[in-house]
Structure formats: C-alpha cells, structure tokens
Design a protein around this motif. Structure first.
Motif, short mmCIF file in Angstrom:
data_model
loop_
_atom_site.label_atom_id
_atom_site.label_comp_id
_atom_site.label_asym_id
_atom_site.label_seq_id
_atom_site.Cartn_x
_atom_site.Cartn_y
_atom_site.Cartn_z
N SER B 112 35.85 54.97 9.11
CA SER B 112 34.88 54.69 10.35
C SER B 112 33.83 54.82 11.09
CB SER B 112 35.87 55.31 11.76
OG SER B 112 35.45 56.89 11.37
N ASP B 136 34.33 52.96 17.73
CA ASP B 136 34.90 53.63 16.41
C ASP B 136 35.40 52.10 15.89
OD1 ASP B 136 34.66 55.68 14.63
OD2 ASP B 136 36.72 56.28 15.17
N ASP B 137 35.67 51.50 16.29
CA ASP B 137 36.61 50.36 15.66
C ASP B 137 35.83 49.30 14.92
OD1 ASP B 137 37.55 50.67 17.68
OD2 ASP B 137 36.92 49.48 19.11
N ARG B 139 33.72 48.73 11.81
CA ARG B 139 34.03 49.04 9.85
C ARG B 139 32.56 48.63 9.60
NH1 ARG B 139 36.63 51.53 12.47
NH2 ARG B 139 38.91 52.22 11.52
N ALA B 450 37.19 40.12 15.14
CA ALA B 450 37.00 41.92 15.64
C ALA B 450 35.72 42.37 15.14
CB ALA B 450 38.45 42.46 15.03
N GLU B 451 35.61 42.22 14.41
CA GLU B 451 34.12 42.82 13.76
C GLU B 451 33.24 42.28 13.95
OE1 GLU B 451 33.09 46.10 11.18
OE2 GLU B 451 34.50 45.06 11.16
N ALA B 454 33.03 43.72 17.94
CA ALA B 454 31.84 44.81 17.84
C ALA B 454 30.55 44.73 17.82
CB ALA B 454 32.49 44.96 16.75
#
Lengths: 205, 523
Positions: B112, B136-137, B139, B450-451, B454
């Motif tokens: 993370s 922290d989501d 990667r 999702a990445e 972020a």
C-alpha cells in the motif's frame, strides 16, 4: 528437419523422377532404375512402375503426394513406412510378406519386398511395412523343366508353408547351375548378389 | 528579551533567520556571526530561544561559511541545514505493485502507499514518520533500484496529492496538500495578508495508461516468400505450380525449376503462416478486436504481437509467468493412417513467432490432407491465440486506456492536463467456444478505474483554489508546518525576533524547496 516432432519428417526422403506414363499414387511402391543428373549439383533417382515379382533393394515408397508422369517427387525405403496395398488381396495382417508385382503401384500379398506390420487405413488401402528384401522364392519348373547350365522361367508359388499355391506369376531368367530339373518340380531360387539375378539353389529330384 | 540561536561551536551571533518549508530538501538557517577563532561543529542541534519559546532542530549540519567586510567590520555568514541534509544520501531497492500480463497485481509484490512510504522513511532513518494521512487505496507501481529514498518519497507523496512535512516536533509526516491548521492567533500579529491562490488549472485531467493489451484468436493463412523477400499468400507466389499447390511434392518442392524459388519454397511454403483475420471469420483483413472501439483495417495495426497470452500460470518455483501463445487447429500430424486429426487441437510441434511481421514459422511443413479428395494437401487450418496491442489507424499510436475528468465551471479552452500512468494498462481477453466464436471478454477495467480514480483525485486536489494567508508575528511563535502551512520563518536581529508564516503560499525563496512534478510514477 532435425527439429521435427515426428519420425516422418526425420526420414531421409530421396528425390526421384517418375519416368512412367502414369502417375505414382501417394504411398505407392515404385522401382528405382538409376540416377539422373538434372543439372550440376542436382541428382535424382529415376523411377518407374515395378516390373518384377518382389524386390530386393530397388523398390522405394512414394511420399504422401502423388507424382504425375515426368514429374518429381520424394521416396524413401528407410524405417517403418506407410505404403499403399492392393485391397483386392485382402486386409494385410502382421507377419505377411507383401511386395511389388509387375504393372502395379500397390503392394501385393504373398510377395517379397516388405514385412507387413498391419493395415492403418483400409479405406485408403494403407499399411505399415518395413523393407525386407526378397532373397529366395519357391516355385515349380515349367513343363519343359530346366536343364543344367541354362536359364528359364519358374512358376512362383507362395502361401502357408506346405500349402503354397500358384501365384499365377512367373520369374524369368532363373539360372540352373546344378543338375537338370524335371518338369513341374519344386525349386527354390536364391538371389545372386553378383549378377543381381535368380538361380536355383535347391530342387526336387 | 534577546532572541538566541545556538549551534555547537558558534559564538557571537549577530542575526539569524531560519525558514522551514515542505519537501525533502533541507531548510536553511542563515546566521551572521562575528569572527571567531574556533570552528563550529559540522553537525549538531540548532536551538532557537525567545523567552519561553524554545525550538530545537537536531541533526543540523553546517553547510558553508563565508566572510565579508563592511562598515561594521568583518562578518561571517553561516548556512546551517536542517536534518534533511542527510536525505540526499542513502538508497532503497525494490519493485512493488507489479502487474502480470492480465494487468492484475501480483499479490506477492503488493504494497500500500503507506507501506511504501514507511519503507522509504525507514530508509531515511525516519522510523517515527507519520504516514497515516496518505491515501491508501492506490497501488502505484514503483521500481526502486538503488534509488534515493527522499526523491522517491516526494514522488510517491506528490502522486497521491500529498507533501512531505518536517514538523516542529521533529516528526516527519506526509500530509495532503492544502489540508491543515489555520495560522494561530496570538495577539502578536504585526501584519496579516489574506488572499486566494487560484491555480492556473486546465479544463480537465486526463489519465493516460500504458498501451492496452488485447488477447485475440486469429485465423492464420499460409504464405510464402518470394526470392525478393516479399511475403504473399501461397497462390500469389510467382513460383506457384500451374496446377496449384495441392499435389506439389511439399517435402522439397522438387518440381519448382528455379533453384532460388525452390529454396524459398522449402523454407517457407506450408512452414510460414500469418495473421489472416480474427476467428471465426475467413476473409483476409477482417479484424474485429473485442473491446476496441476503433477499426482495424490491416494487420500492421496489430503488430508487433506480444510474446505471450494474457493468462498466467504458476511455475514450479512459484513464480507466476505469462502463458505462451496457443496455436491450435486442424492439420495432418503425420498420422500413419494418412488422416487429419479429427478435431481442432493444440499444435504439438515447434514453432516460433515473428512478432514484427505477424508470422508463425514452423520447423516442418504444417498442412492437412485434402478431405475432399483421395490425395493432395491443403494448408492447415490454424488459429493463434496471442496478446497484442492496437495501433490507431490514423495516428499510428498504440491504443491506450484514458480517463478524463473535467473541472467544474466554464472551460477555458486549455485542453487537459495529461497524467501518464504507464504502469497501468487495460487488458481485454476474448474468450471463445470450441468453434472459435467469441463468447465473451475478460477485462481488468474495474480494477483499472479504481486506480485511475485515485490518481485523478490526487491530481485534482492540487488544482483546488485555496485561501492564502500570511502573518508576521512579533517574537518567536512555535508554528509547525503541515499540509496547508507551507512556510514558517523565524528571524532575529539585535532589534528582536520576528516569525513569518504562510498558508497555501510561499513567501521565501531562501529555503531549499523541493517540488517533484506531480502525478508521475515510473513504470
């Protein structure tokens, strides 16, 4: 072809030219007649249709591709071979002798030249064989017999031991260096490697 | 009260100023002293004292000393760096958040952002660093090979909309940019300036991932090579037999008279196949790539092919590896009955793929017995399943997954700010039934989105309009920088001490600022 994954592609296939007026069928048996230098650096085997009963070292098996008259193809006689057989002679069975006869591209039963392993495709008439040169044959003298020191023709018999029957085929040019052979007598002929011909090696008294 | 600056070995301080700023480069204390005989210490604790206020900065280092002469006499100027001077050095090695051919995270490499930051801080000797405010989501892929930990820390923080802060208490923390305390009201304010800092923002943010990887099953067609090098379908070869290839002696093509052409035939005919179309089509050039919105008009758009599929298998050593391309079809496997294999199956022999030309090259002729005739051969019916990209027809650039987020309000005609993320890639694997007909796709789009989200969140935070504040206080005021308080300066002369602090703005260029361009992550 060393990286090939089947023995087929690792066999030494030899280039030949079909000098017969007919097309050599795929997997057909053919008769080597010599070599031809097509051009410097390119030598092929000349081949024709079989013209004798059985064969010794001169018969080859064509590749899976038919070769038209005058065209070139590839043939081999090494290893285990797929060869075209004459379905009219029945289904081949292990241990039988099959070989060429005059006037056919197909292997015939009770003929020397190949050791039969078995049929692989009865629809197409394909069988698995290994080369086994025919070095002896049995037969009977014709009605005139065969005198000592002469050559003559023998009627060829083949079949189960002791129950051989007339194949209807004859072998001409058999030399008799021994005693006179009477009419219609059993004879055994051997292949003379020096003259590449047949001679009597045993005969019925 | 006399403001004091103390540093081991430094005497006769006349004036000083220390500006504490964000980032990974050290802040600088500028100190003027009278000439002295002894040398100051190279490293020590810097202490500022004004009445009850005592600020300590351990681990500071003397950077330089210069002497000047003026009407007041000889003056020595010292530059003392805070402990971040040591962050120039050190190294860290590791590759994390790696992704497999499918674009999926390799679990054994997953870290993370907080774990990554903790590792980096540890490499800097900052074991008490506070990374709890770091988003922290995401990667992000990192590839550190003897990399400088401070630079990587700054890069990681910036990519997630944060900044590195050295606080007054001596603790290092990662804090979201623009988020933090207001400047304190002490009653000692001498001046105060309010304002706003509208960013010169673009109309939108555009995350651009690495080239999209597709996995598709292609039908192959037999080709041959001309002596000139051109590769064409078999029947278009200049040396094609007049009666066709069907009854040509393919073991060596003995009937091709020209030696050069015969050599090429032996080398290529029935041994070389190339992409013809996508399965199950049978028309040359008909390519339908699932998941690709554009058109593929020719095979060059699919080249070079990848070396693998978008599937992985685990090796005996536990390492997940991409599966090799699959080649299957209907062919004659040299069966001794002279028959083709009864149904499509994987090709068992050796082959290599010329990825730049889209060719499959076999070690031996691959063909099938003509099922419609008693004899003769045809090219094999072959299908290649392999990963590939797509080049856009108009631009010749690889198709990439992009995600654009517009800023609210009227567009200003600027176009987007491009945020490259080459470590991320969309993958689309087409699945097929036994007849080679597509029946679905397997994508990583959900994970990817999702990445990317972020990434967009972090970048968007950098473009927010913030209220700026600047206050000058009499005396020393203990103000700690945070995500919003960007600079604090303490200075003193014989006339007294002054504290200056800014929020969401910078007023001093003296401090060694460290700004790493945001939102870039090395693949």
């Amino acid at each position: 072809m060393s990286t090939a994954y089947t023995p087929f592609d690792n066999q030494p296939w030899t280039e030949f030219v079909n000098n017969n007026a007919a097309s050599v069928p795929a997997y057909g048996v053919l008769r080597a007649t010599g070599v031809s230098v097509i051009e410097p650096g390119r030598v092929v085997v000349t081949a024709d249709m079989p013209q004798t009963f059985g064969c010794q070292a001169q018969c080859l098996i064509n590749s899976p591709v038919a070769v038209a008259a005058g065209q070139m193809g590839y043939a081999t006689r090494t290893g285990v071979l797929v060869a075209l057989y004459d379905a009219a002679d029945g289904t081949p069975a292990f241990g039988q002798a099959w070989g060429p006869r005059a006037g056919s591209w197909k292997l015939k039963r009770n003929t020397g030249g190949f050791f039969m392993l078995g049929a692989t495709n009865t629809t197409l008439g394909l069988a698995l064989v290994t080369p086994l040169p025919m070095l002896t044959l049995r037969g009977k003298t014709l009605s005139g017999g065969l005198a000592k020191g002469t050559t003559g023709t023998i009627t060829i018999y083949a079949g189960p031991l002791g129950s051989e029957t007339d194949t209807g085929q004859t072998m001409a040019g058999v030399y008799n260096r021994y005693a006179n052979a009477g009419s219609n007598k059993w004879v055994t002929c051997g292949w003379n490697f020096e003259s590449q011909g047949w001679e009597l090696i045993d005969l019925e008294c | 009260m006399v403001p004091l600056l103390e540093f081991p070995g430094v005497e006769y301080v006349r004036s000083w100023s220390l500006t504490l700023s964000h980032g990974v480069t050290p802040s600088v204390a500028l100190v003027e002293i009278a000439p002295q005989f002894d040398m100051p210490a190279e490293v020590g604790t810097l202490t500022l004292t004004f009445g009850d206020v005592v600020l300590t900065f351990p681990g500071c280092a003397l950077d330089r000393a210069t002497v000047r002469r003026d009407r007041a006499g000889m003056i020595v100027s010292l530059a003392i760096l805070d402990r971040r001077w040591a962050w120039r050095f050190g190294q860290i090695t590791g590759r994390y958040n790696l992704r497999d051919e499918r674009g999926q995270l390799l679990p054994e490499t997953e870290k993370s952002p907080r774990e990554l930051a903790t590792m980096l801080c540890a490499a800097l000797g900052e074991t008490a660093a506070d990374v709890s405010l770091l988003p922290d989501d995401a990667r992000p892929t990192v590839a550190w090979v003897y990399a400088n930990p401070a630079e990587e820390l700054a890069r990681l923080a910036a990519g997630l909309g944060c900044t590195v802060v050295l606080g007054l208490a001596g603790a290092v923390s990662l804090q979201p940019v623009g988020t933090g305390n207001p400047l304190p009201v002490t009653g000692t304010e001498r001046t105060r300036n309010f304002g706003i800092d509208p960013p010169t923002r673009p109309d939108s943010l555009l995350v651009v991932c690495g080239p999209t990887r597709y996995e598709t099953t292609f039908r192959l067609e037999a080709v041959g090579q001309e002596p000139t090098g051109e590769i064409v379908p078999l029947n278009e070869l200049s040396y094609a037999p007049a009666s066709g290839w069907e009854n040509e002696a393919w073991l060596g093509f003995a009937n091709i008279a020209d030696p050069q052409a015969r050599a090429k035939a032996r080398q290529t005919v029935y041994r070389w196949y190339r992409l013809k179309c996508t399965a199950p089509a049978n028309t040359p050039g008909e390519f339908h790539i699932a998941g690709y919105a554009g058109s593929v008009n020719d095979v060059w758009q699919l080249l070079p092919l990848a070396a693998t599929r978008l599937l992985t298998c685990t090796d005996a050593d536990g390492t997940p590896r991409a599966e090799p391309p699959e080649l299957s079809g209907r062919f004659w496997d040299r069966s001794l009955d002279g028959q083709n294999i009864p149904s499509q199956r994987r090709y068992p022999g050796a082959f290599r793929i010329d990825r730049n030309r889209g060719l499959v090259q076999f070690a031996e002729p691959v063909l099938q017995v003509n099922p419609a005739a008693a004899a003769g051969f045809l090219p094999a019916e072959l299908y290649l399943t392999i990963a590939h990209g797509v080049l856009e027809a108009a631009t010749h650039v690889a198709d990439c997954y992009t995600s654009e987020r517009a800023f609210p309000g009227e567009p200003r005609g600027t176009g987007p700010a491009v945020l490259p993320r080459p470590d991320l890639a969309r993958t689309v694997r087409t699945t097929y039934d036994t007849g080679n007909t597509p029946i679905g796709v397997v994508e990583n789009t959900a994970d990817l989105e999702a990445e990317v989200a972020a990434q967009l969140d972090a970048a968007q935070a950098l473009y927010e309009t913030r209220l700026t504040d600047f206050v000058e206080y009499a005396g020393l005021v203990p103000i700690s920088p945070d995500g919003a308080i960007t600079q604090v300066q303490w200075s003193a002369t014989e006339r007294g001490a002054v504290t200056r602090a800014s929020r969401n703005s910078e007023f001093s260029l003296v401090a060694g600022m460290s700004r790493v361009s945001a939102c870039t992550v090395e693949p």
